[in-house]
Design a protein around this motif. Structure first.
Motif, PDB file in Angstrom:
ATOM      1  N   TYR A  34     -14.936   0.824  -9.889  1.00 58.18           N
ATOM      2  CA  TYR A  34     -15.371   2.036  -9.188  1.00 58.18           C
ATOM      3  C   TYR A  34     -16.258   1.708  -7.993  1.00 58.18           C
ATOM      4  O   TYR A  34     -16.067   2.233  -6.890  1.00 58.18           O
ATOM      5  CB  TYR A  34     -16.099   2.958 -10.164  1.00 58.18           C
ATOM      6  CG  TYR A  34     -16.799   4.132  -9.521  1.00 58.18           C
ATOM      7  CD1 TYR A  34     -16.091   5.262  -9.089  1.00 58.18           C
ATOM      8  CD2 TYR A  34     -18.189   4.129  -9.346  1.00 58.18           C
ATOM      9  CE1 TYR A  34     -16.750   6.344  -8.515  1.00 58.18           C
ATOM     10  CE2 TYR A  34     -18.853   5.203  -8.780  1.00 58.18           C
ATOM     11  CZ  TYR A  34     -18.126   6.305  -8.358  1.00 58.18           C
ATOM     12  OH  TYR A  34     -18.774   7.377  -7.782  1.00 58.18           O
ATOM     13  N   ASP A  35     -17.244   0.831  -8.185  1.00 56.65           N
ATOM     14  CA  ASP A  35     -18.163   0.511  -7.081  1.00 56.65           C
ATOM     15  C   ASP A  35     -17.432  -0.159  -5.924  1.00 56.65           C
ATOM     16  O   ASP A  35     -17.745   0.094  -4.755  1.00 56.65           O
ATOM     17  CB  ASP A  35     -19.300  -0.373  -7.581  1.00 56.65           C
ATOM     18  CG  ASP A  35     -20.358   0.417  -8.344  1.00 56.65           C
ATOM     19  OD1 ASP A  35     -20.463   1.637  -8.125  1.00 56.65           O
ATOM     20  OD2 ASP A  35     -21.067  -0.187  -9.164  1.00 56.65           O
ATOM     21  N   ASP A  36     -16.465  -1.011  -6.231  1.00 55.57           N
ATOM     22  CA  ASP A  36     -15.683  -1.627  -5.156  1.00 55.57           C
ATOM     23  C   ASP A  36     -14.842  -0.595  -4.430  1.00 55.57           C
ATOM     24  O   ASP A  36     -14.715  -0.624  -3.194  1.00 55.57           O
ATOM     25  CB  ASP A  36     -14.780  -2.726  -5.725  1.00 55.57           C
ATOM     26  CG  ASP A  36     -15.551  -3.976  -6.110  1.00 55.57           C
ATOM     27  OD1 ASP A  36     -16.647  -4.194  -5.562  1.00 55.57           O
ATOM     28  OD2 ASP A  36     -15.070  -4.724  -6.978  1.00 55.57           O
ATOM     29  N   GLN A  37     -14.254   0.335  -5.162  1.00 59.79           N
ATOM     30  CA  GLN A  37     -13.364   1.321  -4.556  1.00 59.79           C
ATOM     31  C   GLN A  37     -14.114   2.341  -3.698  1.00 59.79           C
ATOM     32  O   GLN A  37     -13.536   2.921  -2.783  1.00 59.79           O
ATOM     33  CB  GLN A  37     -12.564   2.052  -5.644  1.00 59.79           C
ATOM     34  CG  GLN A  37     -11.610   1.181  -6.426  1.00 59.79           C
ATOM     35  CD  GLN A  37     -10.496   0.622  -5.568  1.00 59.79           C
ATOM     36  OE1 GLN A  37     -10.210   1.126  -4.484  1.00 59.79           O
ATOM     37  NE2 GLN A  37      -9.862  -0.436  -6.033  1.00 59.79           N
ATOM     38  N   ARG A  38     -15.391   2.545  -3.980  1.00 60.93           N
ATOM     39  CA  ARG A  38     -16.140   3.543  -3.199  1.00 60.93           C
ATOM     40  C   ARG A  38     -16.836   2.933  -1.984  1.00 60.93           C
ATOM     41  O   ARG A  38     -17.433   3.654  -1.187  1.00 60.93           O
ATOM     42  CB  ARG A  38     -17.152   4.273  -4.083  1.00 60.93           C
ATOM     43  CG  ARG A  38     -18.333   3.438  -4.529  1.00 60.93           C
ATOM     44  CD  ARG A  38     -19.253   4.228  -5.452  1.00 60.93           C
ATOM     45  NE  ARG A  38     -20.401   3.424  -5.896  1.00 60.93           N
ATOM     46  CZ  ARG A  38     -21.557   3.331  -5.240  1.00 60.93           C
ATOM     47  NH1 ARG A  38     -21.726   4.010  -4.103  1.00 60.93           N
ATOM     48  NH2 ARG A  38     -22.540   2.595  -5.685  1.00 60.93           N
ATOM     49  N   LYS A  39     -16.775   1.628  -1.815  1.00 59.32           N
ATOM     50  CA  LYS A  39     -17.400   1.002  -0.663  1.00 59.32           C
ATOM     51  C   LYS A  39     -16.681   1.375   0.624  1.00 59.32           C
ATOM     52  O   LYS A  39     -15.455   1.471   0.657  1.00 59.32           O
ATOM     53  CB  LYS A  39     -17.404  -0.524  -0.816  1.00 59.32           C
ATOM     54  CG  LYS A  39     -18.387  -1.060  -1.841  1.00 59.32           C
ATOM     55  CD  LYS A  39     -18.292  -2.577  -1.919  1.00 59.32           C
ATOM     56  CE  LYS A  39     -19.265  -3.134  -2.957  1.00 59.32           C
ATOM     57  NZ  LYS A  39     -19.110  -4.613  -3.086  1.00 59.32           N
ATOM     58  N   ILE A  40     -17.456   1.547   1.673  1.00 61.92           N
ATOM     59  CA  ILE A  40     -16.892   1.770   3.001  1.00 61.92           C
ATOM     60  C   ILE A  40     -17.494   0.733   3.951  1.00 61.92           C
ATOM     61  O   ILE A  40     -18.354  -0.065   3.571  1.00 61.92           O
ATOM     62  CB  ILE A  40     -17.133   3.203   3.508  1.00 61.92           C
ATOM     63  CG1 ILE A  40     -18.624   3.553   3.492  1.00 61.92           C
ATOM     64  CG2 ILE A  40     -16.327   4.199   2.689  1.00 61.92           C
ATOM     65  CD1 ILE A  40     -18.951   4.903   4.118  1.00 61.92           C
ATOM     66  N   TRP A  41     -17.040   0.764   5.188  1.00 64.46           N
ATOM     67  CA  TRP A  41     -17.447  -0.240   6.171  1.00 64.46           C
ATOM     68  C   TRP A  41     -18.956  -0.266   6.383  1.00 64.46           C
ATOM     69  O   TRP A  41     -19.584  -1.327   6.391  1.00 64.46           O
ATOM     70  CB  TRP A  41     -16.700   0.032   7.477  1.00 64.46           C
ATOM     71  CG  TRP A  41     -17.137  -0.775   8.647  1.00 64.46           C
ATOM     72  CD1 TRP A  41     -16.939  -2.114   8.846  1.00 64.46           C
ATOM     73  CD2 TRP A  41     -17.838  -0.297   9.796  1.00 64.46           C
ATOM     74  NE1 TRP A  41     -17.471  -2.502  10.047  1.00 64.46           N
ATOM     75  CE2 TRP A  41     -18.030  -1.403  10.650  1.00 64.46           C
ATOM     76  CE3 TRP A  41     -18.307   0.958  10.183  1.00 64.46           C
ATOM     77  CZ2 TRP A  41     -18.682  -1.282  11.878  1.00 64.46           C
ATOM     78  CZ3 TRP A  41     -18.954   1.080  11.404  1.00 64.46           C
ATOM     79  CH2 TRP A  41     -19.136  -0.029  12.235  1.00 64.46           C
ATOM     80  N   ASN A  42     -19.566   0.902   6.565  1.00 59.14           N
ATOM     81  CA  ASN A  42     -20.990   1.003   6.869  1.00 59.14           C
ATOM     82  C   ASN A  42     -21.791   1.015   5.569  1.00 59.14           C
ATOM     83  O   ASN A  42     -21.847   2.027   4.870  1.00 59.14           O
ATOM     84  CB  ASN A  42     -21.265   2.272   7.675  1.00 59.14           C
ATOM     85  CG  ASN A  42     -22.699   2.360   8.158  1.00 59.14           C
ATOM     86  OD1 ASN A  42     -23.556   1.563   7.799  1.00 59.14           O
ATOM     87  ND2 ASN A  42     -22.973   3.360   8.997  1.00 59.14           N
ATOM     88  N   ALA A  43     -22.427  -0.113   5.245  1.00 59.50           N
ATOM     89  CA  ALA A  43     -23.135  -0.242   3.974  1.00 59.50           C
ATOM     90  C   ALA A  43     -24.426   0.555   3.920  1.00 59.50           C
ATOM     91  O   ALA A  43     -25.042   0.649   2.855  1.00 59.50           O
ATOM     92  CB  ALA A  43     -23.422  -1.708   3.686  1.00 59.50           C
TER      93      ALA A  43
END
Length: 467
Positions: A34-43
């Motif tokens: 889940y945490d990997d899938q919700r990551k976007i470019w701008n941290a």
């Protein structure tokens, strides 16, 4: 994770109903990735959606929209996840993730390409450049094609071939009601007008059709670097030089500390530099003659503007804008590089502290201005230069200071602002969005919104409310 009323409605039966006919995958907070899938470019953006619907096709998109209606969840739409203010992610809502929809079909004889909404710029370039063709689109290969296009699309080929939307032939779009619509100059032309500059407001585009243009595959492109102390004289020379350059040439001026990348000499790493990055979309022998005055100005620290594959040039900025850093932007269009604008720019650039902070100044003109101002929703085709003031740090350390620097430069330039490119906005409110489109276009877009999305279902974007 805090339970909310919206989350409470997400009963197993409702989720199972969505999953039953879903060809992609539904990701829940309990899933290990889940945490990997919700990551976007701008941290710097950290949000926790209730569900992520990874769509594998149009039917999945329709199913996800209808599920959102039944559940009452707000919806964010993600293609490449490159939205500066993180509009491709939401808290306690549904993310409709299009990344799995990354099919591309190139017809080299008709010089057209069809690309699904999950395609990244580098993927499109790889397919089109196999035939020496390209769509004018962006400067970073891991940018999503959909978001870039729907806001207009500036990039390395803009003065030769215009904005990305200027090569758009048609779109397939799913409305807020879950209905399929095609838009082009001859079919739903009002929607096609709005999609070209404000497209995320009216539905989810699932596929784009573009005209292709001859480019390369080898051309003259790359950066030339000088000491930042030389920038006042360089920019005054540059201001006069670009008045006579052909439309085949697009340039971007960059002020920053030289990045620690392999293509720059190690002794320059961390030094304050000014860069003129060039891309000549024409014959190599012509490029050499056009660029000679620039290359001979002053004492360049490095000249890496040489013949190279277009796909290599498109990836040049990738190492300096990776996923996972903290980004903040302020942007504005400027009519011209007056002495006052140049002095303000250099004065603030010399105060850059973060080795990752950079700000490009995009050259306007050329083919961008050959399309009528009223022909598309994109506004301000007469811009001279677009400032994209980017404050960047690797982590939260120093981020507040970098943001303060960006705001300070933007504030100092405010007397010279003309408009703003909507794709470069952060979460800045309705008035700034109105400025991006201008009052007349904004009112026309509101009327279009009332027709295609009267309940403002698609509101997690640079939003144009229907009322």
């Amino acid at each position: 994770m805090t339970t909310t009323a919206a989350e409470a409605r997400l009963e197993d039966a409702a989720i199972n109903e969505l999953e039953a006919g879903f060809r992609g995958r539904v990701v829940e907070p309990e899933d290990l990735d889940y945490d990997d899938q919700r990551k976007i470019w701008n941290a710097s953006i950290d949000r926790r959606p209730a569900l992520i619907a990874r769509c594998a096709g149009v039917a999945d998109v329709i199913a996800a929209i209808r599920f959102a209606h039944r559940s009452g969840l707000p919806v964010a739409v993600r293609s490449g996840g490159h939205s500066f203010p993180g509009l491709s992610l939401c808290d306690r809502g549904l993310v409709i993730d299009l990344r799995l929809m990354n099919g591309i079909r190139v017809d080299p004889h008709a010089r057209t390409a069809r690309a699904q909404a999950g395609v990244l710029l580098g993927e499109l370039d790889r397919e089109t450049q196999a035939f020496g063709l390209a769509v004018p689109a962006g400067i970073v290969t891991h940018t999503g094609l959909a978001g870039l296009t729907l806001g207009g699309g500036i990039g390395w080929l803009q003065r030769k071939y215009g904005l990305t939307i200027d090569q758009l032939v048609s779109v397939d779009l799913i409305t807020a009601d879950g209905e399929f619509v095609r838009a082009s100059e001859s079919e739903n032309p009002d929607l096609f007008w709005g999609v070209r500059g404000a497209g995320s407001n009216f539905g989810i585009v699932t596929e784009f059709e573009f005209r292709l243009n001859p480019v390369g595959p080898t051309l003259v492109a790359g950066p030339i670097l000088w000491r930042m102390e030389d920038s006042p004289d360089l920019l005054r020379f540059y201001r006069e030089w670009i008045e006579d350059v052909p439309d085949e040439l697009t340039t971007i001026v960059v002020h920053r500390r030289a990045p620690a990348v392999p293509f720059l000499p190690e002794e320059l790493h961390g030094k304050h530099v000014v860069i003129v990055a060039c891309c000549y979309a024409g014959p190599i022998e012509d490029a050499e003659a056009v660029l000679r005055p620039l290359k001979q100005f002053g004492s360049p620290l490095a000249d890496l503007c040489v013949p190279k594959p277009f796909v290599a040039h498109q990836a040049m900025f990738d190492p300096t804008l990776p996923h996972g850093w903290h980004y903040y932007f302020k942007s504005c269009d400027i009519a011209e590089l007056t002495d006052e604008v140049i002095d303000i720019t250099v004065d603030h650039a010399l105060k850059i502290e973060s080795p990752l902070t950079t700000f490009p100044i995009f050259q306007g003109g050329g083919a961008i201005r050959t399309v009528g101002e009223d022909d598309t929703a994109f506004n301000g085709r007469g811009f001279g230069h677009t400032f994209n003031i980017n404050a960047t740090t690797a982590t939260a350390d120093g981020f507040d200071e970098a943001r303060a620097w960006a705001r300070g430069l933007w504030d100092a330039l405010q007397p010279y602002h003309t408009s703003v490119y909507v794709n470069f906005l952060m979460d800045e409110g309705e008035e700034r969005i109105r400025q991006a489109y201008g009052p007349e276009k904004y009112d026309r877009l509101k009327a279009l919104k009332r027709r295609y999305d009267p309940d403002n279902f698609f509101r997690l974007n640079q939003n144009i409310p229907p009322n």
